[in-house]
Design a protein around this motif. Sequence first.
Motif, PDB file in Angstrom:
ATOM      1  N   THR A  78       0.831  -1.212   0.000  1.00 16.75           N
ATOM      2  CA  THR A  78       0.000   0.000   0.000  1.00 16.75           C
ATOM      3  C   THR A  78       0.860   1.254   0.000  1.00 16.75           C
ATOM      4  OG1 THR A  78      -1.751  -1.168   1.198  1.00 16.75           O
ATOM      5  CG2 THR A  78      -1.811   1.232   1.230  1.00 16.75           C
ATOM      6  N   ALA A  79       1.890   1.290   0.850  1.00 16.53           N
ATOM      7  CA  ALA A  79       2.754   2.469   0.939  1.00 16.53           C
ATOM      8  C   ALA A  79       3.508   2.700  -0.362  1.00 16.53           C
ATOM      9  CB  ALA A  79       3.734   2.306   2.105  1.00 16.53           C
ATOM     10  N   VAL A  80       4.065   1.650  -0.943  1.00 15.08           N
ATOM     11  CA  VAL A  80       4.841   1.797  -2.184  1.00 15.08           C
ATOM     12  C   VAL A  80       3.940   2.238  -3.326  1.00 15.08           C
ATOM     13  CG1 VAL A  80       6.166   0.529  -3.917  1.00 15.08           C
ATOM     14  CG2 VAL A  80       6.625   0.169  -1.493  1.00 15.08           C
ATOM     15  N   VAL A  81       2.779   1.613  -3.459  1.00 12.11           N
ATOM     16  CA  VAL A  81       1.870   1.937  -4.561  1.00 12.11           C
ATOM     17  C   VAL A  81       1.365   3.370  -4.443  1.00 12.11           C
ATOM     18  CG1 VAL A  81      -0.418   1.426  -5.514  1.00 12.11           C
ATOM     19  CG2 VAL A  81       1.188  -0.421  -5.051  1.00 12.11           C
ATOM     20  N   MET A  82       1.004   3.813  -3.240  1.00 10.67           N
ATOM     21  CA  MET A  82       0.510   5.179  -3.073  1.00 10.67           C
ATOM     22  C   MET A  82       1.609   6.200  -3.344  1.00 10.67           C
ATOM     23  SD  MET A  82      -2.699   5.375  -2.511  1.00 10.67           S
ATOM     24  CE  MET A  82      -2.796   7.060  -1.937  1.00 10.67           C
ATOM     25  N   THR A  83       2.838   5.932  -2.892  1.00 12.84           N
ATOM     26  CA  THR A  83       3.940   6.861  -3.123  1.00 12.84           C
ATOM     27  C   THR A  83       4.251   6.987  -4.606  1.00 12.84           C
ATOM     28  OG1 THR A  83       4.890   6.320  -0.963  1.00 12.84           O
ATOM     29  CG2 THR A  83       6.328   7.382  -2.562  1.00 12.84           C
ATOM     30  N   LEU A  84       4.448   5.848  -5.265  1.00  9.37           N
ATOM     31  CA  LEU A  84       4.758   5.879  -6.694  1.00  9.37           C
ATOM     32  C   LEU A  84       3.563   6.361  -7.505  1.00  9.37           C
ATOM     33  CD1 LEU A  84       6.746   2.523  -7.054  1.00  9.37           C
ATOM     34  CD2 LEU A  84       7.641   4.843  -6.788  1.00  9.37           C
ATOM     35  N   GLY A  85       2.357   5.978  -7.097  1.00 10.32           N
ATOM     36  CA  GLY A  85       1.163   6.383  -7.835  1.00 10.32           C
ATOM     37  C   GLY A  85       0.960   7.883  -7.813  1.00 10.32           C
ATOM     38  N   ARG A 203      -6.236  21.210   0.658  1.00  6.58           N
ATOM     39  CA  ARG A 203      -7.562  21.092   1.271  1.00  6.58           C
ATOM     40  C   ARG A 203      -8.495  20.278   0.395  1.00  6.58           C
ATOM     41  NH1 ARG A 203      -6.970  26.741   2.584  1.00  6.58           N
ATOM     42  NH2 ARG A 203      -8.442  27.278   0.928  1.00  6.58           N
ATOM     43  N   SER A 204      -8.308  20.359  -0.921  1.00 11.90           N
ATOM     44  CA  SER A 204      -9.140  19.586  -1.843  1.00 11.90           C
ATOM     45  C   SER A 204      -8.522  18.242  -2.186  1.00 11.90           C
ATOM     46  CB  SER A 204      -9.363  20.385  -3.140  1.00 11.90           C
ATOM     47  OG  SER A 204     -10.013  21.605  -2.883  1.00 11.90           O
ATOM     48  N   ILE A 205      -7.204  18.112  -2.009  1.00  8.28           N
ATOM     49  CA  ILE A 205      -6.526  16.872  -2.382  1.00  8.28           C
ATOM     50  C   ILE A 205      -6.617  15.823  -1.280  1.00  8.28           C
ATOM     51  CG2 ILE A 205      -4.240  15.879  -2.852  1.00  8.28           C
ATOM     52  CD1 ILE A 205      -3.549  18.410  -4.370  1.00  8.28           C
ATOM     53  N   VAL A 206      -6.517  16.255  -0.015  1.00  8.40           N
ATOM     54  CA  VAL A 206      -6.397  15.299   1.092  1.00  8.40           C
ATOM     55  C   VAL A 206      -7.599  14.357   1.207  1.00  8.40           C
ATOM     56  CG1 VAL A 206      -6.310  15.100   3.611  1.00  8.40           C
ATOM     57  CG2 VAL A 206      -4.756  16.637   2.418  1.00  8.40           C
ATOM     58  N   PRO A 207      -8.861  14.849   1.199  1.00  9.78           N
ATOM     59  CA  PRO A 207      -9.974  13.899   1.378  1.00  9.78           C
ATOM     60  C   PRO A 207     -10.024  12.793   0.310  1.00  9.78           C
ATOM     61  CG  PRO A 207     -10.722  16.137   1.761  1.00  9.78           C
ATOM     62  CD  PRO A 207      -9.348  16.252   1.201  1.00  9.78           C
ATOM     63  N   PRO A 208      -9.987  13.103  -0.994  1.00  5.84           N
ATOM     64  CA  PRO A 208      -9.999  12.008  -1.960  1.00  5.84           C
ATOM     65  C   PRO A 208      -8.725  11.175  -1.934  1.00  5.84           C
ATOM     66  CG  PRO A 208      -9.717  14.110  -3.093  1.00  5.84           C
ATOM     67  CD  PRO A 208     -10.060  14.425  -1.673  1.00  5.84           C
ATOM     68  N   ALA A 209      -7.583  11.804  -1.589  1.00  2.00           N
ATOM     69  CA  ALA A 209      -6.341  11.030  -1.494  1.00  2.00           C
ATOM     70  C   ALA A 209      -6.421  10.030  -0.345  1.00  2.00           C
ATOM     71  CB  ALA A 209      -5.154  11.968  -1.309  1.00  2.00           C
ATOM     72  N   ALA A 210      -7.001  10.432   0.772  1.00  2.00           N
ATOM     73  CA  ALA A 210      -7.165   9.506   1.896  1.00  2.00           C
ATOM     74  C   ALA A 210      -8.114   8.373   1.534  1.00  2.00           C
ATOM     75  CB  ALA A 210      -7.682  10.255   3.120  1.00  2.00           C
ATOM     76  N   ASN A 211      -9.164   8.689   0.802  1.00  2.00           N
ATOM     77  CA  ASN A 211     -10.062   7.629   0.335  1.00  2.00           C
ATOM     78  C   ASN A 211      -9.334   6.672  -0.594  1.00  2.00           C
ATOM     79  OD1 ASN A 211     -12.301   8.558   1.755  1.00  2.00           O
ATOM     80  ND2 ASN A 211     -12.947   9.922   0.098  1.00  2.00           N
ATOM     81  N   MET A 212      -8.455   7.225  -1.456  1.00  2.00           N
ATOM     82  CA  MET A 212      -7.663   6.365  -2.327  1.00  2.00           C
ATOM     83  C   MET A 212      -6.733   5.465  -1.519  1.00  2.00           C
ATOM     84  SD  MET A 212      -6.541   8.667  -5.612  1.00  2.00           S
ATOM     85  CE  MET A 212      -5.384   7.356  -6.057  1.00  2.00           C
TER      86      MET A 212
END
Length: 282
Positions: A78-85, A203-212
């Motif tokens: 999860t950490a690697v995919v989110m960082t590279l993604g 402020r707009s990136i964090v909520p959908p990024a956390a859901n991702m």
Amino acid sequence: MSSDTLTEPAAAAQEAAPPRIVPRRHPGQWAAALVVLALLGFAVASVVRNQAFQWDVVRDYFTSAAVLRGLWLTLWLTAVVMTLGFALGTLLAAARLSANPVLRSVGWGYVWLFRSVPILVQLLFWFNIGALYPHILGVRTVNLFAPVTVAVVGLTLHEAAYAAEVVRGGILSVDRGQTEAAQALGLSRWHRWWRIVLPQAMRSIVPPAANMLIGTLKGTSIVSVIAVQDLLYSAQLVYHRTYQVIPLLMVATLWYVIVTSVLSVGQHYVEKHYARGAERTR
């Protein structure tokens, strides 16, 4: 002094006092709440008392070595995919916002393609890439693309398409006047991006990024189809040997619930951090 004279101040005070506001009662809402709580209690009791869940087996395997190894691989993946993604997604977002029509077209085409193809199909395609390219740079593909590598590549390319839209949406949410004002003050492009655009875009990136992030954590379970020993596959290996399917699935479920709950708490504080100065006072 007459009694009428004594009561005049009291009468005046009574008339000046504001009327008492009595909230309207909602018996239907309370009745519905009681019904929901009763149903919830019945559901929890049925799960706890149901012997088919074999809670003693769940307890025994919850912290077993095989399950913890699978949990560690799930967290690492999860950490690697989110960082590279998100790194690739940021480049794609920049391409989509570029004035260069070629970069815009390439960015749009990437997002369109990888959002159109199901992630399972993508993983199976990368897993069988050796059928198309037996050798890459003189190295046999079967040696280059191990199952874990396939999982990282497939999930990263998939997540990058969604991360690009999240980052692009966050940048577009920042008022153009902010950058124009910073430019008028003589700030460089890097300082305008780092000090003005990014903090407001977060402020707009964090909520959908956390859901991702939470979706990616759960989505890594799909790599079990290519024999990557994540949390779910580790549980499957155990119940294929012991035939205790339900308790081992509960072990995996409980770990997913615990990790996603921790991530949700972290999401709350990160959102609160970037919302400073923008929250309305109640």
